[in-house]
Design an enzyme around this catalytic site. Structure first.
Site, PDB file in Angstrom:
ATOM      1  N   GLY A 178     -46.050 -43.875 -24.244  1.00 30.11           N
ATOM      2  CA  GLY A 178     -44.734 -43.347 -23.872  1.00 30.11           C
ATOM      3  C   GLY A 178     -44.751 -41.855 -23.592  1.00 30.11           C
ATOM      4  O   GLY A 178     -45.752 -41.165 -23.784  1.00 30.11           O
TER       5      GLY A 178
ATOM      6  N   ASP B 242     -46.694 -32.463 -31.060  1.00 27.10           N
ATOM      7  CA  ASP B 242     -45.519 -31.586 -31.152  1.00 27.10           C
ATOM      8  C   ASP B 242     -44.587 -31.615 -29.944  1.00 27.10           C
ATOM      9  O   ASP B 242     -43.568 -30.930 -29.929  1.00 27.10           O
ATOM     10  CB  ASP B 242     -45.977 -30.140 -31.401  1.00 27.10           C
ATOM     11  CG  ASP B 242     -46.866 -29.623 -30.273  1.00 27.10           C
ATOM     12  OD1 ASP B 242     -47.051 -30.346 -29.265  1.00 27.10           O
ATOM     13  OD2 ASP B 242     -47.382 -28.489 -30.399  1.00 27.10           O
TER      14      ASP B 242
ATOM     15  N   ASP C  80     -52.347 -45.279 -18.292  1.00 23.56           N
ATOM     16  CA  ASP C  80     -51.058 -44.602 -18.451  1.00 23.56           C
ATOM     17  C   ASP C  80     -50.975 -43.375 -17.545  1.00 23.56           C
ATOM     18  O   ASP C  80     -49.906 -42.782 -17.420  1.00 23.56           O
ATOM     19  CB  ASP C  80     -50.834 -44.186 -19.916  1.00 23.56           C
ATOM     20  CG  ASP C  80     -52.001 -43.388 -20.483  1.00 23.56           C
ATOM     21  OD1 ASP C  80     -53.124 -43.916 -20.500  1.00 23.56           O
ATOM     22  OD2 ASP C  80     -51.795 -42.231 -20.896  1.00 23.56           O
TER      23      ASP C  80
ATOM     24  N   ARG D 194     -44.098 -35.991 -24.535  1.00 17.61           N
ATOM     25  CA  ARG D 194     -43.634 -34.604 -24.343  1.00 17.61           C
ATOM     26  C   ARG D 194     -43.009 -34.415 -22.980  1.00 17.61           C
ATOM     27  O   ARG D 194     -42.727 -33.296 -22.570  1.00 17.61           O
ATOM     28  CB  ARG D 194     -44.782 -33.620 -24.532  1.00 17.61           C
ATOM     29  CG  ARG D 194     -45.981 -33.878 -23.641  1.00 17.61           C
ATOM     30  CD  ARG D 194     -46.942 -32.740 -23.776  1.00 17.61           C
ATOM     31  NE  ARG D 194     -48.252 -33.080 -23.268  1.00 17.61           N
ATOM     32  CZ  ARG D 194     -49.231 -32.208 -23.170  1.00 17.61           C
ATOM     33  NH1 ARG D 194     -49.036 -30.965 -23.533  1.00 17.61           N
ATOM     34  NH2 ARG D 194     -50.398 -32.584 -22.708  1.00 17.61           N
TER      35      ARG D 194
ATOM     36  N   ASP E  72     -50.341 -36.575 -13.895  1.00 17.62           N
ATOM     37  CA  ASP E  72     -50.844 -36.093 -15.184  1.00 17.62           C
ATOM     38  C   ASP E  72     -52.093 -35.230 -15.027  1.00 17.62           C
ATOM     39  O   ASP E  72     -53.218 -35.682 -15.266  1.00 17.62           O
ATOM     40  CB  ASP E  72     -51.115 -37.252 -16.167  1.00 17.62           C
ATOM     41  CG  ASP E  72     -49.862 -37.552 -16.978  1.00 17.62           C
ATOM     42  OD1 ASP E  72     -48.787 -37.075 -16.594  1.00 17.62           O
ATOM     43  OD2 ASP E  72     -49.969 -38.252 -17.996  1.00 17.62           O
TER      44      ASP E  72
HETATM   45  P1  AMP Z   1     -52.314 -37.605 -21.755  1.00 16.12           P
HETATM   46  O1  AMP Z   1     -53.722 -37.694 -22.257  1.00 16.12           O
HETATM   47  O2  AMP Z   1     -51.821 -36.203 -21.527  1.00 16.12           O
HETATM   48  O3  AMP Z   1     -52.051 -38.481 -20.592  1.00 16.12           O
HETATM   49  O4  AMP Z   1     -51.382 -38.127 -22.951  1.00 16.12           O
HETATM   50  C1  AMP Z   1     -51.528 -39.391 -23.538  1.00 16.12           C
HETATM   51  C2  AMP Z   1     -50.342 -39.651 -24.459  1.00 16.12           C
HETATM   52  O5  AMP Z   1     -50.241 -38.634 -25.455  1.00 16.12           O
HETATM   53  C3  AMP Z   1     -48.991 -39.691 -23.765  1.00 16.12           C
HETATM   54  O6  AMP Z   1     -48.207 -40.655 -24.415  1.00 16.12           O
HETATM   55  C4  AMP Z   1     -48.478 -38.303 -23.992  1.00 16.12           C
HETATM   56  O7  AMP Z   1     -47.074 -38.249 -23.929  1.00 16.12           O
HETATM   57  C5  AMP Z   1     -48.970 -38.024 -25.393  1.00 16.12           C
HETATM   58  N1  AMP Z   1     -49.115 -36.573 -25.651  1.00 16.12           N
HETATM   59  C6  AMP Z   1     -50.062 -35.731 -25.182  1.00 16.12           C
HETATM   60  N2  AMP Z   1     -49.872 -34.478 -25.632  1.00 16.12           N
HETATM   61  C7  AMP Z   1     -48.761 -34.517 -26.421  1.00 16.12           C
HETATM   62  C8  AMP Z   1     -48.034 -33.550 -27.176  1.00 16.12           C
HETATM   63  N3  AMP Z   1     -48.408 -32.265 -27.251  1.00 16.12           N
HETATM   64  N4  AMP Z   1     -46.931 -33.970 -27.850  1.00 16.12           N
HETATM   65  C9  AMP Z   1     -46.546 -35.246 -27.805  1.00 16.12           C
HETATM   66  N5  AMP Z   1     -47.177 -36.203 -27.120  1.00 16.12           N
HETATM   67  C10 AMP Z   1     -48.271 -35.859 -26.433  1.00 16.12           C
HETATM   68 MG    MG Z   2     -50.627 -39.064 -19.607  1.00 19.51          MG
END
Ligand code: AMP
Ligand code: MG
Length: 518
Positions: free
Chosen positions: A101, A136, A271, A104, A281
Site C-alpha cells: 500500500g 515514518d 508494486d 508515504r 517509483d
Molecule cells: P518502495 O520500495 O519505495 O517501492 O516501497 C515499498 C513499500 O514500502 C511501499 O508500500 C511504500 O509505501 C513503503 N515505504 C517505503 N518507504 C516508506 C516510508 N518512509 N514510510 C512509509 N512507507 C514506506
Molecule cells: Mg514502491
C-alpha cells in the site's frame, strides 16, 4: 489554483476503508483508506515543472504563492480534494510480500484539465498512512530531488513515465540510515507532488486475488478499464483479454525505451509496475555509464542483481506473469492471458528492432541488424565504452573512411580502448556495408540524433545537484531540468552536463550505488 477541478473517481467508484483511523493495519475489502497529509513545519517550493503546471492549467505565479507551498507540502487542501492512500500488494525481489500500500504517498485528488485530461495529484513523503508499516511516511530531500528530476527528464526523453509537478522542502529533518550500517542520521525532508493519469499498479490486482476476494478484484478490473482504458468497449465479451494485452504491449514499449536510453529502474517489484506502462517509483534507479548489462545501482540487490540493466525485459515479463496469475482468479480460461504475454514478446521484439534501426540510423529494419547491434554491444562491454557518448559520437563518424576522433571521449580505460581498436574497425566495416544501399548519410545522422540522447541525468550529475541543494543552493535542480528539456539537442555551453562519469564518482554513494533508504 481555484481553476483546478476535481473528479475523484477512484474514491467515488471503488470501495473504501470504513475506518478513518490512521493506524497501521491490514485493510480488507477496500482499495483505499481516507487519510490526510501530515502538516510540515515550513514548506518551501524548491522546484516546479512549468510543463506540468501548464498541463494542469496553472502558471508560475500560482507556484510562487504561499498557498501552493502549503498545498503541495501537505499543509492545506483545495476544495474538491479527497485525500487517500491506496491499498496494494506486490512481489518483492521474486517473493510475495502481502499487503504493502501507499505507505508515504497520499493522493490529493483527480483533476480534469481544460482538454479533458485526467491527472491524479499524489504527494510522496506526506506522512504516515495505514500502510506505513514500521516506517515514518516521509522522504528525504536527496531521493525527492532524484524523483522530481528523473520523472521530468524521462518525459522529455520520450519515455512513458509518471510526472512531477513540484518539489517542496518540509523544513523538517528525517532520520535515515543511508548505508544500512547502523549510522542513522538526520537529513532534510521533502515532498514531491507526482502526477499521472493513474497510479494503479500490478500489485493492486494481486492483493485482492491473493486474498480470494474475487468480487473486489473484478470491481477494480472493471474500474480500471472504464477510467484508464476508455478506448476499450467495457461490454465486449473479450474486454479483459484486450485490456491485459494492451498492458503487456505498453510495458514492452516502456522497457524498450529504458534499454534505448540506458535507464536501470533498480526495484522492479510488481508494486512498482504501472498498469499504464509508465515508469513509476523512482528509487535507487541509475543510468548506465559504461555499457554493462550486469550493472545495477541498487546496493540491496548487489548480490543477486535481479534488476540489473540487461535483465529488465525478462523481469517485466515475469511481472506480467504475476499480474496474469492474479487475473486468472476471475476466469479459469487462461488462454487470453497467455495471448497477452505473447503480445509482450512480440512488442518487445519490435522495440529491439526499432532501437537497432534508430540507434544506428539504419533507415529500415533488415535481417541481420540485431546481430550488428549485438556485436557492437559486446564490444562496448569489453571495451568499457560510455553508451551515451559513444552513440552520439558515432553520428559524426563516417563508417567508410573512419576518423575515430568523435569517439575519443567515450572511453573509460585507455588500455581497453587500444585493445578494442581492431574489433571496432572490423565492426565499422560491417556497419559501412550495411549502410551501403541504405539511408543517405544525412538521413542516418538525423535518425540517430532522435534515438540517442546527448543528455541523460547522469548519476553523478544529479548527485552534484543534490550536494548543492543540501548545502542550501537549490538552483541546480531547475538548471539540470532545463538541460533535460532538450535531451536530443547539442546545447552549446552545456557540455559539462554530457561528460562521462569522472573517476571520483565510480564508487561514490549516490553516483554509482544507491540503497533503498530514501
Ligand atoms: P518502495 O520500495 O519505495 O517501492 O516501497 C515499498 C513499500 O514500502 C511501499 O508500500 C511504500 O509505501 C513503503 N515505504 C517505503 N518507504 C516508506 C516510508 N518512509 N514510510 C512509509 N512507507 C514506506
Ligand atoms: Mg514502491
Amino acid at each position: 489554483m481555484s481553476d483546478l477541478h476535481f473528479d475523484n473517481r477512484f474514491v467515488r467508484e471503488l470501495p473504501g476503508d470504513p475506518s478513518r483511523e490512521n493506524v497501521v493495519r491490514q485493510v480488507h475489502g477496500a482499495l483505499w483508506s481516507p487519510v490526510e497529509p501530515d502538516p510540515v513545519a515550513a514548506p518551501r517550493v524548491l522546484a516546479v515543472s512549468r510543463e506540468m503546471l501548464e498541463t494542469l492549467g496553472l502558471d508560475a505565479s500560482d507556484a510562487a504563492t504561499p498557498e501552493f507551498a502549503a498545498i503541495f507540502g501537505g499543509n492545506a487542501l483545495l476544495t474538491g480534494m479527497q485525500p487517500y492512500a491506496s491499498n496494494y500488494g506486490g512481489h518483492q525481489f521474486g517473493h510475495w510480500a502481502g499487503q504493502l500500500g501507499d505507505g508515504r504517498a497520499i493522493t490529493l485528488g483527480e483533476t480534469v484539465n481544460k482538454a479533458g485530461e485526467r491527472w491524479e495529484l499524489q504527494l510522496k513523503g506526506a506522512g504516515r498512512t495505514p500502510y506505513s508499516r514500521t516506517a515514518d511516511g516521509r522522504a528525504v530531500l536527496r531521493s525527492s530531488i532524484r524523483e522530481f528530476l528523473c520523472s521530468e527528464a524521462m518525459h522529455h526523453l520520450g519515455v512513458p513515465t509518471t510526472r512531477a509537478l513540484s518539489l517542496v522542502a518540509t523544513g523538517e529533518d528525517v532520520v535515515r540510515d543511508m548505508f544500512y550500517d547502523g549510522h542513522a542520521a538526520p537529513e532534510p525532508g521533502a515532498v514531491v507532488c507526482r502526477v499521472a493519469p493513474s497510479f494503479i499498479r500490478f500489485g493492486h490486482f494481486e492483493l485482492p486475488a491473493s486474498r480470494g476476494d474475487i468480487d473486489l478484484l473484478r470491481q477494480l478490473v472493471e474500474f480500471c478499464i472504464r477510467r484508464d482504458f476508455p478506448h476499450l468497449d467495457p461490454d465486449a465479451p473479450d474486454v479483459v483479454s484486450s485490456w491485459f494485452g494492451e498492458i503487456c504491449e505498453r510495458t514492452a514499449v516502456m522497457i524498450g525505451h529504458w534499454m534505448r536510453v540506458g535507464f536501470v529502474h533498480g526495484v522492479m517489484n510488481t508494486d512498482n509496475m504501472s498498469i499504464l506502462g509508465l515508469t513509476i517509483d523512482y528509487g535507487p534507479y541509475g543510468w548506465i555509464d559504461n555499457y554493462d548489462p550486469d550493472w545495477t545501482p541498487n546496493t540491496t540487490d548487489a548480490q543477486r542483481r535481479r534488476y540489473r540493466f540487461g535483465q529488465q525485459p525478462a523481469v517485466a515479463y515475469w511481472n506480467l506473469g504475476r499480474l496474469a496469475s492474479a487475473l486468472a482468479a476471475m476466469d479459469p480460461d487462461v488462454a487470453p492471458l497467455q495471448a497477452g504475454l505473447a503480445r509482450y514478446v512480440d512488442a518487445y521484439e519490435r522495440t529491439e528492432r526499432d532501437n537497432a534501426v534508430g540507434k544506428l540510423g539504419l533507415g529500415e529494419f533488415r535481417e541481420g541488424d540485431l546481430d550488428l547491434v549485438d556485436s557492437l554491444q559486446q564490444w562496448m562491454r569489453e571495451t568499457e565504452v560510455d553508451i551515451t557518448l559513444f552513440f552520439r559520437g558515432l553520428i559524426d563518424v563516417d563508417p567508410v573512411s573512419p576518423d575515430l576522433a568523435p569517439l575519443d571521449n567515450a572511453y573509460y580505460d585507455d588500455a581497453k580502448r587500444e585493445a578494442g581498436l581492431p574489433a571496432l574497425r572490423e565492426w565499422l566495416a560491417r556497419y559501412a556495408a550495411r549502410l551501403a544501399d541504405g539511408p543517405s548519410p544525412e538521413q542516418r545522422r538525423e535518425q540517430m540524433r532522435r534515438a540517442n540522447p546527448r543528455y541523460v541525468p547522469r548519476n553523478y550529475v544529479v548527485q552534484q545537484v543534490i550536494d548543492r541543494a543540501t548545502a542550501g543552493d537549490a538552483s541546480g535542480i531547475e538548471e539540470l531540468l532545463d538541460v533535460m528539456r532538450h535531451p536530443y539537442d547539442d546545447q552549446p555551453g552545456r557540455e559539462a552536463f554530457a561528460q562521462r562519469r569522472p573517476d571520483w564518482a565510480r564508487h561514490k554513494a549516490g553516483c554509482s550505488m544507491l540503497s533503498c533508504s530514501s
